[in-house]
Write a protein that holds these residues in place. Structure first.
Motif, PDB file in Angstrom:
ATOM      1  N   LEU A 147       0.868  -1.171   0.000  1.00 35.06           N
ATOM      2  CA  LEU A 147       0.000   0.000   0.000  1.00 35.06           C
ATOM      3  C   LEU A 147       0.906   1.221   0.000  1.00 35.06           C
ATOM      4  N   VAL A 148       0.733   2.084  -0.991  1.00 36.24           N
ATOM      5  CA  VAL A 148       1.561   3.279  -1.151  1.00 36.24           C
ATOM      6  C   VAL A 148       0.642   4.483  -1.302  1.00 36.24           C
ATOM      7  N   ILE A 149       0.828   5.455  -0.432  1.00 39.62           N
ATOM      8  CA  ILE A 149       0.081   6.704  -0.529  1.00 39.62           C
ATOM      9  C   ILE A 149       1.042   7.743  -1.100  1.00 39.62           C
ATOM     10  N   LEU A 150       0.647   8.359  -2.209  1.00 32.83           N
ATOM     11  CA  LEU A 150       1.502   9.291  -2.937  1.00 32.83           C
ATOM     12  C   LEU A 150       1.272  10.727  -2.479  1.00 32.83           C
ATOM     13  N   THR A 151       2.374  11.461  -2.301  1.00 32.22           N
ATOM     14  CA  THR A 151       2.272  12.894  -2.019  1.00 32.22           C
ATOM     15  C   THR A 151       2.676  13.677  -3.262  1.00 32.22           C
ATOM     16  N   ASP A 152       2.443  14.964  -3.226  1.00 28.12           N
ATOM     17  CA  ASP A 152       2.800  15.813  -4.365  1.00 28.12           C
ATOM     18  C   ASP A 152       4.209  16.392  -4.249  1.00 28.12           C
ATOM     19  N   TRP A 153       5.056  15.790  -3.389  1.00 28.94           N
ATOM     20  CA  TRP A 153       6.429  16.288  -3.295  1.00 28.94           C
ATOM     21  C   TRP A 153       7.091  16.239  -4.675  1.00 28.94           C
ATOM     22  N   ASN A 154       7.544  17.393  -5.151  1.00 26.85           N
ATOM     23  CA  ASN A 154       8.271  17.528  -6.416  1.00 26.85           C
ATOM     24  C   ASN A 154       7.517  16.871  -7.574  1.00 26.85           C
ATOM     25  N   TRP A 155       6.218  17.052  -7.575  1.00 31.72           N
ATOM     26  CA  TRP A 155       5.349  16.425  -8.569  1.00 31.72           C
ATOM     27  C   TRP A 155       4.178  17.359  -8.864  1.00 31.72           C
ATOM     28  N   PRO A 156       3.620  17.438 -10.036  1.00 28.72           N
ATOM     29  CA  PRO A 156       3.856  16.595 -11.201  1.00 28.72           C
ATOM     30  C   PRO A 156       4.981  17.101 -12.104  1.00 28.72           C
ATOM     31  N   ARG A 157       5.421  18.336 -11.960  1.00 22.37           N
ATOM     32  CA  ARG A 157       6.532  18.839 -12.763  1.00 22.37           C
ATOM     33  C   ARG A 157       7.770  18.879 -11.878  1.00 22.37           C
ATOM     34  N   ALA A 158       8.515  17.800 -11.918  1.00 22.81           N
ATOM     35  CA  ALA A 158       9.652  17.630 -11.011  1.00 22.81           C
ATOM     36  C   ALA A 158      10.809  18.558 -11.361  1.00 22.81           C
ATOM     37  N   GLY A 163      16.743  16.660  -9.444  1.00 21.37           N
ATOM     38  CA  GLY A 163      17.682  16.624  -8.329  1.00 21.37           C
ATOM     39  C   GLY A 163      17.094  16.990  -6.987  1.00 21.37           C
ATOM     40  N   ARG A 164      15.812  17.416  -6.939  1.00 27.46           N
ATOM     41  CA  ARG A 164      15.171  17.826  -5.677  1.00 27.46           C
ATOM     42  C   ARG A 164      14.613  16.637  -4.909  1.00 27.46           C
ATOM     43  N   GLY A 165      14.768  15.454  -5.454  1.00 30.41           N
ATOM     44  CA  GLY A 165      14.282  14.260  -4.772  1.00 30.41           C
ATOM     45  C   GLY A 165      13.017  13.743  -5.401  1.00 30.41           C
ATOM     46  N   SER A 166      12.993  12.436  -5.595  1.00 26.95           N
ATOM     47  CA  SER A 166      11.797  11.828  -6.162  1.00 26.95           C
ATOM     48  C   SER A 166      10.822  11.490  -5.042  1.00 26.95           C
ATOM     49  N   ALA A 167       9.822  10.782  -5.377  1.00 30.76           N
ATOM     50  CA  ALA A 167       8.625  10.551  -4.567  1.00 30.76           C
ATOM     51  C   ALA A 167       8.826  10.456  -3.061  1.00 30.76           C
ATOM     52  N   ILE A 168       7.929  11.090  -2.351  1.00 31.38           N
ATOM     53  CA  ILE A 168       7.782  10.893  -0.916  1.00 31.38           C
ATOM     54  C   ILE A 168       6.451  10.169  -0.745  1.00 31.38           C
ATOM     55  N   PHE A 169       6.571   8.915  -0.331  1.00 35.18           N
ATOM     56  CA  PHE A 169       5.411   8.049  -0.133  1.00 35.18           C
ATOM     57  C   PHE A 169       5.121   7.892   1.346  1.00 35.18           C
ATOM     58  N   LEU A 170       3.905   7.502   1.656  1.00 39.19           N
ATOM     59  CA  LEU A 170       3.567   6.915   2.948  1.00 39.19           C
ATOM     60  C   LEU A 170       3.436   5.428   2.650  1.00 39.19           C
ATOM     61  N   HIS A 171       4.169   4.604   3.373  1.00 38.99           N
ATOM     62  CA  HIS A 171       4.154   3.174   3.112  1.00 38.99           C
ATOM     63  C   HIS A 171       4.448   2.410   4.403  1.00 38.99           C
ATOM     64  N   ARG A 172       4.497   1.121   4.300  1.00 36.15           N
ATOM     65  CA  ARG A 172       4.751   0.233   5.450  1.00 36.15           C
ATOM     66  C   ARG A 172       6.219   0.329   5.873  1.00 36.15           C
ATOM     67  N   TRP A 173       6.455   0.253   7.187  1.00 34.50           N
ATOM     68  CA  TRP A 173       7.837   0.269   7.658  1.00 34.50           C
ATOM     69  C   TRP A 173       8.443  -1.127   7.666  1.00 34.50           C
ATOM     70  N   ARG A 174       9.780  -1.177   7.676  1.00 35.29           N
ATOM     71  CA  ARG A 174      10.488  -2.457   7.803  1.00 35.29           C
ATOM     72  C   ARG A 174      10.330  -2.984   9.221  1.00 35.29           C
ATOM     73  N   ARG A 175      10.536  -2.065  10.166  1.00 35.72           N
ATOM     74  CA  ARG A 175      10.359  -2.366  11.587  1.00 35.72           C
ATOM     75  C   ARG A 175      10.408  -1.039  12.339  1.00 35.72           C
ATOM     76  N   PRO A 176       9.928  -0.998  13.573  1.00 38.90           N
ATOM     77  CA  PRO A 176       9.961   0.252  14.339  1.00 38.90           C
ATOM     78  C   PRO A 176      11.389   0.792  14.447  1.00 38.90           C
ATOM     79  N   GLY A 177      11.536   2.082  14.235  1.00 44.69           N
ATOM     80  CA  GLY A 177      12.828   2.729  14.390  1.00 44.69           C
ATOM     81  C   GLY A 177      13.763   2.615  13.202  1.00 44.69           C
ATOM     82  N   PHE A 178      13.422   1.817  12.188  1.00 46.14           N
ATOM     83  CA  PHE A 178      14.281   1.649  11.013  1.00 46.14           C
ATOM     84  C   PHE A 178      13.894   2.722   9.997  1.00 46.14           C
TER      85      PHE A 178
END
Length: 170
Positions: free
Chosen positions: A107-118, A121-136
């Protein structure tokens, strides 16, 4: 001005829907000067612009969520015109697979960081997604426990804002 539908990142977690959701951010902490590969989460107000999910692993979380297909990729090649956009394989430039072997992008929630006209070099997608583990930490995204991410997904709308205060930076 904050609204009831805003998600606000704090040092304790993400404040949203009357509670504080534990989360992790980028290994580069929070920055006001985001760059590709810095591992930082960008400060600012980022709107939710989409949601992707793995239909072979989870049920559709909202009616506006779009399935992730086997050839779906995200371009992270700052030299290419498709930088910070959803692309499809085959794709010869640098990219990230959205249909991963692990469960981070079920499950990936997309933000408008540097989008749609990127801006390159300012960084690609900032998603909200599942973590690997707490604190990682992530590579710049905001990540949650799977069940928390699912609950958040059912409560947001297109245009919900993710607010990352500058004060959280180093």
């Amino acid at each position: 001005m904050l609204t009831v539908n805003d998600m606000v990142l704090t040092r304790m977690g993400l404040r949203f829907a009357g509670r504080c959701w534990p989360c992790v951010i980028g290994k580069g902490d929070v920055t006001v000067d985001k760059r590709e590969g810095d591992g930082a989460t960008p400060a600012g107000v980022h709107r939710i612009v989409g949601m992707l999910y793995r239909p072979d692993r989870i049920a559709r979380p909202t009616d506006w969520a779009v399935p992730i297909g086997p050839s779906d990729l995200w371009s992270d090649d700052a030299t290419h015109e498709d930088y910070n956009l959803l692309v499809r394989a085959p794709y010869a430039w640098s990219h990230e697979r959205l249909r991963r072997g692990d469960r981070l992008y079920d499950l990936v929630i997309l933000t408008d960081w540097n989008w749609p006209r990127a801006e390159r070099g300012r960084g690609s997608a900032i998603f909200l997604h599942r973590w690997r583990r707490p604190g990682f930490p992530t590579e710049g995204c905001v990540a949650f426990r799977s069940n928390h991410l699912n609950q958040i997904a059912t409560r947001i709308t297109l245009g919900t804002r993710l607010i990352v205060p500058e004060a959280l930076g180093k």
